[in-house]
Motif scaffolding. Structure first.
Motif, PDB file in Angstrom:
ATOM      1  N   LEU A 190       0.571  -1.405  -0.096  1.00 55.38           N
ATOM      2  CA  LEU A 190      -0.269   0.032   0.085  1.00 55.38           C
ATOM      3  C   LEU A 190       0.888   1.601   0.501  1.00 55.38           C
ATOM      4  N   PHE A 191       1.915   1.354   0.573  1.00 57.48           N
ATOM      5  CA  PHE A 191       3.258   2.184   0.862  1.00 57.48           C
ATOM      6  C   PHE A 191       4.222   2.059  -0.590  1.00 57.48           C
ATOM      7  N   SER A 306      -2.915  -4.151  10.870  1.00 60.71           N
ATOM      8  CA  SER A 306      -3.830  -3.310  11.697  1.00 60.71           C
ATOM      9  C   SER A 306      -3.909  -2.133  10.866  1.00 60.71           C
ATOM     10  N   VAL A 307      -2.803  -1.222  11.245  1.00 59.45           N
ATOM     11  CA  VAL A 307      -3.422  -0.093  10.439  1.00 59.45           C
ATOM     12  C   VAL A 307      -3.434   0.602   9.240  1.00 59.45           C
ATOM     13  N   ARG A 308      -3.244  -0.800   8.372  1.00 57.85           N
ATOM     14  CA  ARG A 308      -3.568  -1.080   6.798  1.00 57.85           C
ATOM     15  C   ARG A 308      -5.517  -0.886   6.656  1.00 57.85           C
ATOM     16  N   GLN A 309      -6.026  -1.753   7.967  1.00 61.35           N
ATOM     17  CA  GLN A 309      -7.052  -2.070   7.911  1.00 61.35           C
ATOM     18  C   GLN A 309      -7.426  -0.861   8.553  1.00 61.35           C
ATOM     19  N   LEU A 310      -7.276  -0.097   9.525  1.00 60.76           N
ATOM     20  CA  LEU A 310      -7.648   1.081  10.399  1.00 60.76           C
ATOM     21  C   LEU A 310      -8.128   1.858   9.006  1.00 60.76           C
ATOM     22  N   ILE A 311      -7.243   1.945   8.041  1.00 62.01           N
ATOM     23  CA  ILE A 311      -7.232   3.243   6.452  1.00 62.01           C
ATOM     24  C   ILE A 311      -8.638   2.799   5.899  1.00 62.01           C
ATOM     25  N   LYS A 312      -8.414   1.051   5.550  1.00 67.81           N
ATOM     26  CA  LYS A 312      -9.815   1.297   4.528  1.00 67.81           C
ATOM     27  C   LYS A 312     -10.865   1.298   4.893  1.00 67.81           C
ATOM     28  N   ASN A 313     -10.948   1.628   7.059  1.00 68.10           N
ATOM     29  CA  ASN A 313     -12.486   1.542   7.607  1.00 68.10           C
ATOM     30  C   ASN A 313     -12.534   3.057   7.833  1.00 68.10           C
ATOM     31  N   SER A 314     -11.415   3.462   7.120  1.00 73.72           N
ATOM     32  CA  SER A 314     -11.421   5.384   7.290  1.00 73.72           C
ATOM     33  C   SER A 314     -11.336   5.818   8.809  1.00 73.72           C
ATOM     34  N   ASP A 315     -10.955   4.643   9.732  1.00 71.76           N
ATOM     35  CA  ASP A 315     -11.020   5.271  11.229  1.00 71.76           C
ATOM     36  C   ASP A 315      -9.473   5.371  11.779  1.00 71.76           C
ATOM     37  N   LEU A 316      -9.387   6.999  10.916  1.00 75.29           N
ATOM     38  CA  LEU A 316      -7.742   7.135  10.889  1.00 75.29           C
ATOM     39  C   LEU A 316      -7.105   7.364  12.886  1.00 75.29           C
ATOM     40  N   ILE A 337      -5.121   8.949  -1.262  1.00 78.80           N
ATOM     41  CA  ILE A 337      -3.993   8.572  -1.566  1.00 78.80           C
ATOM     42  C   ILE A 337      -4.238   7.074  -1.700  1.00 78.80           C
ATOM     43  N   LEU A 338      -4.359   7.019  -0.485  1.00 80.25           N
ATOM     44  CA  LEU A 338      -4.250   5.919  -0.153  1.00 80.25           C
ATOM     45  C   LEU A 338      -5.432   4.810  -0.090  1.00 80.25           C
ATOM     46  N   GLN A 339      -6.727   5.623  -0.494  1.00 77.46           N
ATOM     47  CA  GLN A 339      -7.904   5.467  -0.353  1.00 77.46           C
ATOM     48  C   GLN A 339      -7.549   5.158  -1.620  1.00 77.46           C
ATOM     49  N   GLU A 340      -7.624   5.652  -2.543  1.00 78.19           N
ATOM     50  CA  GLU A 340      -7.366   5.319  -4.001  1.00 78.19           C
ATOM     51  C   GLU A 340      -6.974   3.881  -4.354  1.00 78.19           C
ATOM     52  N   LYS A 344      -8.130   0.951  -5.824  1.00 81.52           N
ATOM     53  CA  LYS A 344      -7.580   0.132  -7.212  1.00 81.52           C
ATOM     54  C   LYS A 344      -7.421  -1.588  -7.348  1.00 81.52           C
ATOM     55  N   GLY A 345      -7.414  -1.961  -5.799  1.00 82.48           N
ATOM     56  CA  GLY A 345      -7.578  -3.360  -5.976  1.00 82.48           C
ATOM     57  C   GLY A 345      -5.927  -3.929  -5.159  1.00 82.48           C
ATOM     58  N   MET A 346      -5.567  -2.448  -4.272  1.00 80.19           N
ATOM     59  CA  MET A 346      -4.137  -2.855  -3.830  1.00 80.19           C
ATOM     60  C   MET A 346      -4.273  -3.825  -2.309  1.00 80.19           C
TER      61      MET A 346
END
Length: 351
Positions: A190-191, A306-316, A337-340, A344-346
């Motif tokens: 993702l990063f 866990s951090v990536r999952q929180l980003i996906k779920n918008s739990d900043l 940008i991370l959400q995009e 896109k399937g990352m």
């Protein structure tokens, strides 16, 4: 005389012909993991129009090389395929290439100028051209009288850099004169690699005896390690771990006088636990291996997953307890940008 042609695998008939030839040569893995990353494929056609050889390029890695030696001088078709692939790389201004192959074929590549970096009973890893592994090592900073110092290393993906990573680096920093933090250089996360390296540098800036460097091409990610010639996913993990450990043990560590390597546990990943156990077995006793339990936040294990999952779920708001301020700032500034990338399937699973 055999003729070299380009094979366009987007054409179903061409791809089917290519696969059938490889199957007859004993190669049967055409998963998307292996095939979708191919940039270029060549074929050898004999005077009767039969496909008698093929090879592909993925980035700067040679893959799917196979030839039929019927009615041909032994080695001639192999040489022709490898030469064609290298000529393609040169045309793309790529002068450094790698091959992962069955161990028994290592000498064939060596005859064409490839240098073997490591081999196991199953596979070999070789490179050709420049910059070589020695060029890579020459650019890594040293300190005065380094061979007399306690030097350690950590290898991390840091996708992204968390407080757990930071505490692991802090521990290593407190126990050694110099710590190298190698960041795996594969843009399958993702990063992006450049982002991860920057986050690690910023997150470890207060530790003055820590040097952050890219792992380059020599700390191999499982996402880029070809598995088409291996028999099973378990064999992939075993082989990749052994190759990775042998390069580190026999080439990287001696050059940088590294005496210790730190590993973090991954309680939710069978693969990482196996990887750690294998590294410990291969590196010891010449390199001490210290496995450190994952750090916790209020009894909750800190993981990049866990951090990536929180980003996906918008739990900043929950992320701030898991990452240092430098990582949090990056996430806030680049959230869209991370959400995009996720949309896109990352893939956000894994370590």
């Amino acid at each position: 005389m055999d003729k070299t042609i380009d094979l366009n695998l987007t054409f179903p008939d061409t791809k089917a012909r290519w696969e059938n030839f490889l199957i007859n040569q004993g190669i049967k893995d055409f998963s998307s993991r292996e095939v979708d990353v191919l940039d270029h494929t060549v074929g050898l056609i004999d005077e009767d129009g039969h496909l008698v050889g093929t090879g592909s390029i993925a980035g700067k890695v040679l893959k799917y090389i196979a030839v039929s030696n019927d009615n041909s001088v032994h080695g001639a078709r192999f040489n022709q395929i490898v030469s064609a692939l290298q000529e393609y790389l040169f045309s793309q201004k790529i002068y450094h290439s790698f091959v992962f192959t069955k161990a028994k074929y290592s000498s064939s590549f060596a005859h064409l100028g490839f240098n073997e970096l490591a081999h196991t009973d199953t596979a070999a890893f070789l490179e050709s051209g420049t910059p070589s592994i020695q060029d890579f090592l020459a650019k890594i900073p040293r300190i005065e009288n380094q061979n007399q110092k306690e030097v350690a290393a950590i290898v991390m993906n840091a996708n992204p850099f968390t407080l757990g990573h930071q505490k692991l680096v802090q521990l290593a920093s407190s126990e050694n004169d110099l710590v190298y933090v190698f960041v795996v250089a594969t843009d399958a996360s993702l990063f992006k690699t450049s982002e991860r390296i920057d986050l690690v540098k910023k997150g470890t800036a207060k530790f003055k005896n820590v040097v952050v460097v890219s792992g380059g091409d020599y700390l191999v990610s499982r996402s880029t390690f070809p598995a088409y010639f291996l028999k099973s996913p378990d064999e992939l993990i075993t082989t990749q771990t052994e190759i990775d450990a042998l390069i580190f043990k026999n080439i990287i560590a001696p050059e940088l006088t590294i005496k210790k390597r730190y590993l973090g546990t991954e309680p939710f990943s069978r693969t990482t636990n196996f990887y750690n156990q294998s590294l410990q077995k291969i590196l010891s006793p010449s390199i001490a291996v210290k496995i450190v339990h994952r750090f916790r936040d209020n009894e909750k294990i800190i993981t990049a997953t866990s951090v990536r999952q929180l980003i996906k779920n918008s739990d900043l708001k929950d992320i701030s307890t898991l990452v240092p301020p430098t990582t949090m700032n990056f996430i806030n500034e680049n959230y869209q940008i991370l959400q995009e990338r996720i949309k896109k399937g990352m893939n956000i699973d894994g370590n």
